[in-house]
Structures are given as C-alpha cells and as structure tokens.
Design an enzyme around this catalytic site. Structure first.
Site, mmCIF file in Angstrom:
data_model
loop_
_atom_site.group_PDB
_atom_site.id
_atom_site.type_symbol
_atom_site.label_atom_id
_atom_site.label_comp_id
_atom_site.label_asym_id
_atom_site.label_seq_id
_atom_site.Cartn_x
_atom_site.Cartn_y
_atom_site.Cartn_z
ATOM 1 N N LYS A 203 0.764 -1.202 0.049
ATOM 2 C CA LYS A 203 -0.128 -0.073 -0.195
ATOM 3 C C LYS A 203 0.730 1.148 -0.036
ATOM 4 O O LYS A 203 1.724 1.400 0.874
ATOM 5 C CB LYS A 203 -0.956 -0.107 1.071
ATOM 6 C CG LYS A 203 -1.605 1.427 1.347
ATOM 7 C CD LYS A 203 -2.708 1.200 2.536
ATOM 8 C CE LYS A 203 -3.228 2.712 2.725
ATOM 9 N NZ LYS A 203 -4.337 2.588 3.736
ATOM 10 N N LYS A 256 -2.257 -1.547 -3.807
ATOM 11 C CA LYS A 256 -3.053 -0.464 -3.768
ATOM 12 C C LYS A 256 -2.113 0.713 -3.902
ATOM 13 O O LYS A 256 -1.210 0.978 -3.211
ATOM 14 C CB LYS A 256 -3.940 -0.440 -2.392
ATOM 15 C CG LYS A 256 -4.580 0.904 -2.202
ATOM 16 C CD LYS A 256 -5.138 0.875 -0.789
ATOM 17 C CE LYS A 256 -6.115 2.053 -0.486
ATOM 18 N NZ LYS A 256 -6.462 2.410 0.827
HETATM 19 C C1 PBG Z 1 -7.298 3.671 5.816
HETATM 20 C C2 PBG Z 1 -7.610 3.418 4.314
HETATM 21 C C3 PBG Z 1 -7.258 4.427 3.426
HETATM 22 C C4 PBG Z 1 -8.070 3.968 2.326
HETATM 23 C C5 PBG Z 1 -8.207 2.711 2.538
HETATM 24 N N1 PBG Z 1 -8.228 2.421 3.914
HETATM 25 C C6 PBG Z 1 -6.949 5.835 3.351
HETATM 26 C C7 PBG Z 1 -5.237 5.966 3.719
HETATM 27 O O1 PBG Z 1 -4.440 5.290 4.073
HETATM 28 O O2 PBG Z 1 -5.042 7.224 3.627
HETATM 29 C C8 PBG Z 1 -8.142 4.584 0.753
HETATM 30 C C9 PBG Z 1 -9.035 4.026 0.140
HETATM 31 C C10 PBG Z 1 -9.491 4.745 -1.075
HETATM 32 O O3 PBG Z 1 -8.739 5.957 -1.455
HETATM 33 O O4 PBG Z 1 -10.541 4.553 -1.867
HETATM 34 N N2 PBG Z 1 -5.814 3.711 6.162
#
Ligand code: PBG
Length: 331
Positions: A203, A256
């Site tokens: 991620k 992701k």
């Molecule tokens: C929480 C989380 C995020 C997303 C999913 N879980 C935001 C981030 O990490 O800043 C992003 C999902 C999206 O943009 O659709 N940590």
C-alpha cells in the site's frame, strides 16, 4: 512448390481474422470481467435515515445502519459477492476507541449485514485513522511519531471485535510493521483461527486517496503517511512487503492503488500463489467520474476498460466503487 500467396508475409491479416464479429471476439477473449470479481466499499455512519452523497465521490454515500438491508439486496441482485466496510465514528479520540468498541459503527453494521444477508461476504477495513482526532493510522507518541508497536494490540483488538460481530474477513490497512502476525495470533488465541486476513500488503503513500479522506473524514492533521505507507517508486520493496505479510499469515494480499500499479499486480501474480486483490481507489474513481461529467470520456467504456486491465494484470479480486455500475453494464 510454393503457392503465390506464400509470397505474402505470413502475418497477412493474421490478427484481424478473429476480430470480425463480436461473437468471434468474445470466443477468443482472454480476460472476462464479472460482478463476482468485485468487492464494494461501504461507508457506514451513525444516525437514522442517512444516505448522504460524498461530494468528491459522486454516486457513493454515507449510509446509516437502516440503509444497509436495501444495499445488501441490491448487491445480491447484481451478483456482487462482497462488501468492505469503513466506519465514521460518533466521536474521534486520541486512541481511536470506537475502532475496537463492541458497539462501534462497523461492529454494528456487520451484525446488521450478516443478519439481513448471511450470504454476503463482509470484509472489514481496520485502521485507526478514521477513529483518531489526529487522523494517523496508529497511536502517536508525545514527540508526534506514529508508535508502531503500541498500535499492534489495538489493531488486534479491532480484529477480534469485528470477528465477534460476524465479519468474514478482516483487512488491516494501517501499514504498521508486524500487524498481520499480531492480528493472526489474537484471532487464533480467541478461537477465530478460521477467519482469513486480507492484508493491504503493498500500500503506497498515494495522492489518489484524497477523495477517500474526505469520505472517511480521515485526513492526517499533521504531516503525511510517508513514514509508514510505501514509496510509490519502489517495486522490489513492494514484493518484500507482500512476502512479509504472507510469512506473517496473510490469506489474501493486496496492491493499492491499482491503476498506477499494474506492473506490481503483474509481478505479484507471477511471484505469489495467494489470492491477489487490487484496490481501485477513490481518486481513480473520482477521475473517471469528473471526466465523464465533463463529457471528456465515455464512462461505461472507460470503466470497463480499466477494470478489465486490472484483472488482466493478475488481480483475482477488485475492490472498486464502480462495482454496482460495472455489474449493470456487464449483464
Ligand atoms: C485507511 C484507508 C485508506 C484507504 C483505505 N483504507 C486511506 C489512507 O490510507 O490514507 C484509501 C481508499 C481509497 O482511497 O479509496 N488507512
């Protein structure tokens, strides 16, 4: 004797022969998208009768619990097998208490969904950022740093509470090191050894999460998340992140965002045999919606092209806000 046609290059019309009709094209199509590939993210909130559109994500809503039965029924009728839950707490605090509260919004939403629609697969996102006033994904020390190790027991508690409510799969998105192992052992100790973990493994610290942070009211109040989320420039490190999560006990691994990382999806597909998920995130969705609203793109064709590309790259599971529309277009 060579026939006169042999003097033509061998490739003569070779590719076009099988493109002459939609029936022929369908017969030789290598990647088939189906509603069964999708996981649909849902933002659940307190209150009653709430169905409030998220301005940065047209067509996506904050939903109160009473709206969930209708939502589950719609997903079932479209053939979408799963949801991923995000919660908006009643109150945020220093330690993200509602994330692991037995009666937190996600725990309650899980109970409603499993009651209304037992066949729906319920994934729960686990992170502290929606539940802390500072908006960081973990606990923060007095010096303002995210405290990796102190955060792990809270994530483990969150997982146990989600599974106790009936969650089918827990999905840690915080990017603390060692969280998959911590969650796995807490679940095993609590008698939930059969509940899988989908790890947000590779991620990245991505600007594509912008609309989500508005939707989840989770923008970090100080700094950014580059101290724990991945640098998007790194491909080898992404493989090491995935490998580490598998070693710690992840059952499904995720890349992701999806669209800027098709190379990582393809690489992970070749390298690991676990089910692979890709998260087609909020910013990817918002770009398509904005361009379509401006009349710059054909929304249907572009959406299906994007989702097909993510699947072709190697994703088994696609988490996408386009799920419902795409499912309608696919029938
Ligand atoms: C929480 C989380 C995020 C997303 C999913 N879980 C935001 C981030 O990490 O800043 C992003 C999902 C999206 O943009 O659709 N940590």
């Amino acid at each position: 004797m060579t026939s006169p046609t042999r003097t033509l290059p061998l490739s003569f019309r070779r590719f076009r022969r099988l493109r002459r009709s939609e029936a022929l094209r369908a017969l030789v199509r290598e990647t088939r998208l189906s509603p069964g590939d999708f996981v649909y993210p849902l933002f659940v909130t307190h209150g009653h009768g709430v169905r409030e559109e998220i301005s940065s994500m047209p067509g996506q809503y904050h939903l109160s619990l009473d709206q969930l039965a209708r939502e589950a029924e719609e997903l079932r009728s479209l053939g979408i097998p799963a949801v991923l839950l995000f919660g908006l707490p009643a109150e945020k605090d220093e330690v993200g208490s509602e994330a692991y509260d037995r009666d937190g919004i996600v725990q309650r939403a899980v109970r409603v969904l499993k009651e209304e629609s037992p066949g729906l697969v319920v994934f729960t996102d686990m992170c502290l950022c929606e539940y802390t006033w500072h908006g960081d994904c973990g606990l923060v020390t007095v010096s303002g740093e995210v405290d990796n190790d102190a955060t792990l027991p809270l994530l483990a508690r969150t997982a146990v509470s989600h599974v106790a409510a009936g969650a089918d799969i827990v999905a840690p998105s915080d990017m603390m090191d060692g969280r998959v192992a911590a969650i796995r052992s807490a679940l095993d100790d609590g008698g939930s050894g059969s509940t899988p973990i989908m790890a947000y493994a590779a991620k990245q610290a991505s600007a594509f999460y912008g609309p989500f942070r508005e939707a989840a009211e989770s923008a970090p109040q100080f700094g950014d998340r580059r101290g724990y989320q991945m640098d998007a420039a790194n491909s080898r490190e992404a493989m090491r992140e995935i490998e580490a999560d598998i070693e710690e006990g992840a059952d499904i691994v995720m890349v992701k965002p999806a669209l800027p990382n098709l190379d990582l999806i393809a690489r992970a597909r070749e390298r690991f045999d676990l089910p692979l998920a890709a998260y087609n995130v909020s910013g990817e969705y918002a770009m398509v919606k904005a361009a379509a609203a401006a009349g710059f793109l054909d929304e249907r064709l572009v959406t299906l092209e994007i989702l097909t590309a993510i699947k072709r790259a190697g994703a088994d599971i696609i988490i996408t806000y386009h799920a419902k529309e795409a499912a309608r277009w696919l029938v």
